[in-house]
Design a protein around this motif. Structure first.
Motif, short mmCIF file in Angstrom:
data_model
loop_
_atom_site.label_atom_id
_atom_site.label_comp_id
_atom_site.label_asym_id
_atom_site.label_seq_id
_atom_site.Cartn_x
_atom_site.Cartn_y
_atom_site.Cartn_z
N CYS A 115 -15.86 -8.65 -98.78
CA CYS A 115 -15.62 -9.21 -97.65
C CYS A 115 -15.82 -8.02 -96.54
N LYS A 116 -16.53 -8.62 -95.34
CA LYS A 116 -16.76 -8.00 -94.21
C LYS A 116 -15.85 -7.52 -93.25
N VAL A 117 -14.53 -8.16 -93.47
CA VAL A 117 -13.66 -8.04 -92.42
C VAL A 117 -12.22 -8.04 -93.32
N PRO A 118 -11.37 -7.24 -92.62
CA PRO A 118 -9.94 -7.21 -93.28
C PRO A 118 -9.27 -8.72 -93.51
N ILE A 119 -8.49 -8.91 -94.54
CA ILE A 119 -7.89 -10.10 -94.70
C ILE A 119 -6.36 -9.85 -94.55
N GLU A 120 -5.88 -10.69 -93.93
CA GLU A 120 -4.44 -10.70 -93.30
C GLU A 120 -3.87 -11.65 -94.43
#
Length: 163
Positions: A115-120
């Motif tokens: 994934c290109k972005v952090p996952i909350e």
């Protein structure tokens, strides 16, 4: 007291199994997953390499060797992880160690290779970890994050595991 503890374990195992089945069978995106359009083979590079502010307690383990050759040298285990604010679960791979994680309380950020972005992730989220996935987690919140992890671990991984 022992009966209550076993009932809690059984209930938690059922929740983890149902959540994983639902995610796989419907193919839909759920809270706590990589957002649409952000999935990538090398989305995140390796991050934190050392644990920090995390306790990892083994709750239960089952030696699967007696269950047939397919499970030879493997164990099914359940762990409770508590990640303090600022705490880190270091970069690791799930190529040969499938797992389901249930976030029980607090929130935690996952930095995933796919994934290109952090996952909350927030309380109630379940995430399946398997295949060509590597990642690390950090508690960027102000409260401890409590997670339950159910995974299958080979005897070789048991020797090499640092957490």
């Amino acid at each position: 007291m022992k009966f209550e503890l076993n009932t809690k374990r059984l209930t938690l195992a059922a929740v983890l199994a149902l959540a994983s089945f639902t995610t796989i069978s419907t193919g839909q995106a759920y809270a706590g997953e990589c957002p649409a359009g952000q999935v990538a083979e090398n989305g995140m590079q390796p991050g934190e390499m050392m644990p920090k502010g995390v306790t990892d307690k083994l709750i239960s383990s089952i030696d699967l060797a007696s269950k047939g050759d397919a499970w030879k040298n493997s164990a099914l285990r359940m762990r409770k992880l508590v990640v303090q604010p600022g705490g880190v679960v270091p970069w690791h791979s799930h190529e040969t160690r499938p797992a389901n994680i249930l976030i029980v309380s607090g929130s935690i950020t996952e930095y995933r290779s796919t994934c290109k972005v952090p996952i909350e992730h927030k309380a109630g989220d379940v995430t399946a970890e398997f295949g060509m996935l590597s990642h690390w987690w950090k508690n960027n919140g102000s409260k401890p994050a409590v997670l339950y992890s159910a995974d299958i671990l080979t005897s070789e991984e048991q020797k090499n595991e640092s957490m």
